[in-house]
Design a protein around this motif. Structure first.
Motif: not given
Length: 304
Positions: A12-25, A28-30, A40-45
């Protein structure tokens, strides 16, 4: 009554949400850019590793992070790789916002539209500095003496072999001077190994300062050292250097408020007169050193 919110199942969890969660946590720096390499985007790492904040760089060209792998010439080769293969992977040194150098392992991938056009680039990297430094230290220790930092036996043998080949091509000479410190054992026994180590470090520095930068100084083990003289003009020239080293070592010095006086015995072997290969040249210089010791020490002996 307050109803508890039902947890979403993975389906039930969207692929988009999963991808955002994976990048955020991700550890590796993204960094994600558009097709024109505008961030357009960088993550906390990424922020943690580089020291740049998101507000400083989002909307700016990727070159703002001053990455060596985005240098013009390098970037052209990367673009070629990305265009034809869709990804690039490598290792480079970069600088954080504060100017500190760090080593990074980088992966860049292409994101394409349904029509095959490049829409974004996604870069991932980790700070590999500690592992890189450990690797370089291990590589250094494989060919250098851990106490003095001088070349060890393996590296010295290789250098002598190379020098013989070069001398053979250029019709010149090279020479090996084999050295043994006199009066070292009594000092080591009296004041202990840490004191003896300091004496060896001092001797290593004295020998290095007595020869040219192109020459190689090695610690063979214990209180024995060797010197490779590259393209020495004559046998007499090698003798002069040996005398200079012996004179320098005999200069008194102070360690831990203790006056120290040592000497050295030196054996000299010159290519091609005293050996046609590295093993023979070093061995004959060693034999000549023992001959110098048998004559009373604090002098040199030319192999015969």
């Amino acid at each position: 009554m307050i109803k508890q919110r039902k947890n979403l199942s993975p389906n039930e969890t969207s692929h988009k949400d999963l991808a955002a969660h994976a990048i955020k946590h991700s550890n590796e720096a993204v960094i994600i850019t558009d097709a024109e390499f505008k961030i357009t985007l960088v993550n906390p790492a990424f922020i943690r590793i580089t020291g740049f904040s998101a507000s400083e760089i989002i909307g700016s060209p990727a070159s703002i992070i001053n990455a060596n792998w985005l240098a013009t010439e390098f970037m052209e080769s990367i673009k070629h790789q990305l265009h034809y293969h869709g990804c690039w992977e490598g290792e480079t040194w970069n600088r954080k916002k504060n100017g500190q150098l760090y080593n990074e392992k980088v992966k860049i991938s292409v994101i394409r539209s349904n029509t095959g056009e490049i829409t974004h680039y996604i870069g991932q990297f980790v700070d590999n500095t500690e592992q890189k430094q450990t690797q370089e230290k291990l590589e250094f220790l494989a060919f250098h003496d851990a106490l003095t930092g001088l070349a060890n036996r393996a590296l010295f043998l290789d250098r002598v072999s190379q020098s013989i080949h070069q001398s053979n091509r250029n019709n010149t000479r090279c020479a090996v001077i084999y050295l043994d410190l006199n009066e070292f054992k009594p000092l080591n026994d009296t004041y202990g190994h840490p004191f003896g180590d300091k004496v060896l470090i001092h001797a290593a520095q004295v020998i290095k300062e007595a020869v040219r930068k192109v020459d190689t100084v090695s610690r063979q083990g214990g209180d024995e050292f060797s010197v490779l003289l590259e393209e020495t003009p004559s046998i007499e020239g090698a003798v002069i250097v040996a005398q200079k080293i012996i004179t320098s070592i005999r200069q008194a010095f102070v360690i831990d408020n203790i006056n120290v006086s040592i000497g050295a015995s030196a054996g000299i072997a010159v290519y091609p007169e005293h050996g046609s290969d590295a093993d023979k040249l070093i061995s004959n210089a060693d034999k000549a050193m023992y001959a110098a010791k048998s004559l009373g020490g604090n002098g040199y002996y030319l192999y015969k």
